[in-house]
Design a protein around this motif. Sequence first.
Motif, PDB file in Angstrom:
ATOM      1  N   LEU A 156       0.995  -0.896   0.006  1.00  0.00           N
ATOM      2  CA  LEU A 156       0.197   0.348  -0.190  1.00  0.00           C
ATOM      3  C   LEU A 156       0.722   1.333   0.408  1.00  0.00           C
ATOM      4  O   LEU A 156       0.245   2.232  -0.127  1.00  0.00           O
ATOM      5  N   ALA A 157       2.183   1.538   0.745  1.00  0.00           N
ATOM      6  CA  ALA A 157       2.952   2.041   0.985  1.00  0.00           C
ATOM      7  C   ALA A 157       3.194   2.290  -0.541  1.00  0.00           C
ATOM      8  O   ALA A 157       3.821   1.868  -1.628  1.00  0.00           O
ATOM      9  N   ALA A 158       4.200   3.781  -0.590  1.00  0.00           N
ATOM     10  CA  ALA A 158       4.084   5.150  -1.446  1.00  0.00           C
ATOM     11  C   ALA A 158       6.030   4.604  -1.831  1.00  0.00           C
ATOM     12  O   ALA A 158       6.588   4.036  -0.611  1.00  0.00           O
ATOM     13  N   PRO A 159       6.393   3.889  -3.058  1.00  0.00           N
ATOM     14  CA  PRO A 159       8.183   3.603  -3.045  1.00  0.00           C
ATOM     15  C   PRO A 159       8.643   4.412  -2.363  1.00  0.00           C
ATOM     16  O   PRO A 159       9.415   4.263  -1.500  1.00  0.00           O
ATOM     17  N   VAL A 160       8.778   5.573  -2.567  1.00  0.00           N
ATOM     18  CA  VAL A 160       9.611   6.525  -1.479  1.00  0.00           C
ATOM     19  C   VAL A 160       8.914   6.576  -0.156  1.00  0.00           C
ATOM     20  O   VAL A 160       9.783   6.903   0.582  1.00  0.00           O
ATOM     21  N   GLU A 161       7.997   6.185   0.147  1.00  0.00           N
ATOM     22  CA  GLU A 161       8.124   6.075   2.087  1.00  0.00           C
ATOM     23  C   GLU A 161       8.042   4.744   2.760  1.00  0.00           C
ATOM     24  O   GLU A 161       7.155   4.554   3.449  1.00  0.00           O
ATOM     25  N   ARG A 162       8.206   3.749   2.071  1.00  0.00           N
ATOM     26  CA  ARG A 162       8.551   2.178   2.144  1.00  0.00           C
ATOM     27  C   ARG A 162       9.134   1.555   2.869  1.00  0.00           C
ATOM     28  O   ARG A 162       8.214   1.552   4.200  1.00  0.00           O
ATOM     29  N   GLY A 163       9.977   2.407   3.411  1.00  0.00           N
ATOM     30  CA  GLY A 163      10.688   1.988   4.630  1.00  0.00           C
ATOM     31  C   GLY A 163      10.468   3.228   5.595  1.00  0.00           C
ATOM     32  O   GLY A 163      10.476   1.739   6.625  1.00  0.00           O
TER      33      GLY A 163
END
Length: 426
Positions: A156-163
Amino acid sequence: METLEEKAAVIAGNDCFIVEDTAQEAYTVSDSVPVPKISRYVALLFATACGLAVANIYYAQPLLDALASEFSIAHSSVGIVITITQICYALGLLLLVPLGDLLNRRRLIPSLMLLSVLALIAVGIAPNSTVLLTGLAAVGLLAVVTQVLVAFAATLAAPVERGRIVGLVISGVVIGILLARTFAGVLTDLAGWRSVYLVSAALMLVMAGVMFRVLPHDERERASLTYPQLLRSVLALFLQERILRVRAVLALLIFTAFSTLWTSLVLPLSSPSLSLSHTAIGAFGLAGAAGALAASRAGRLADRGLGQRTTGVALTLLLVSWLPISYTEHSLLALIVGILLLDMAVQAVHVTNQSLIYNVRPEANSRLTAGYMIFYSVGSATGSIASTSIYAYAGWNGVCLLGAAVSALALLFWALTCRPQSVISK
């Protein structure tokens, strides 16, 4: 000038010596493609559910002496209580977690939670060791709902905030693992060890209802595989993705060290020289809860492309932590310092590992989770059985030497598999 591919390699965790704060820029290549989002509220709900679910396989650790006494299990063998739970957890990772790529996770997650309720009730009313171990096996098998939730959050998370999102959700896992000991210790002193599992069953029942109502609709395109093909694809991912293999081995080693401490810690703390109560023993989990802070911070560092540096620093701290831990029988303050270092180190590496592997094949997050976490579970089971056996023959010093040796091996493995920037740029 660096290409986007080189920057992506940095973000993927291959930067041993170069700091690159370019995660946001590297992902702009797909700006025209809509990215999924997950609100902070939903992420916190995921973290809470993960904490409740994963705690179920750690309640027994501060209760080992009580279980050994009631069911006539020798102290040298009581680690089997933890080991069987971890082995079945590993089976659940292989057999159940990959289903997240095949089935609707909005239905799968509450269903696994409801089955967990039945398993917890069985443990809570167990009349003999056979029922106890069978119930704990089922608890371990079904506790993998935690990893289905982590993979869902990563999807569900966008790649730039996945971490960051993965770090937030795993902080719930960290708190659940460590506060499980405090929760179990307090309830055992108040109402006996059985109350721990019966109260947990009630909490899981409530959470299953909440999750069914709040979980986002799972509308992604699912893998067009049969169940046997799905399981085989987990092995295929290992063969195809080097970062998964490396990070899985690191998971095995760090959680062997983690379990070495937490499984055997109850033994010296409850011995005649200290004779701490279950509440006092469980309270040491509060010190370890600081690992939740490391989990959140490590996810942010992974988003910035600092995964390898974070790993190296954390593994060094893991090795150092065993020095104060070795003074447990002489100084509880030293033990607390050691716990803080060890738990922060382990969780920092763990979150970094998962943040990095989720960037490899987003469409296979559940299978990536399954493959990675199998190594985690094997490490936990190994630490559990080895630490209690060594304590019986070599005491606390033997346990600390084992933990330090495993930690040193993890640091050496990381150093040998870490690729310098010059190799990546070729």
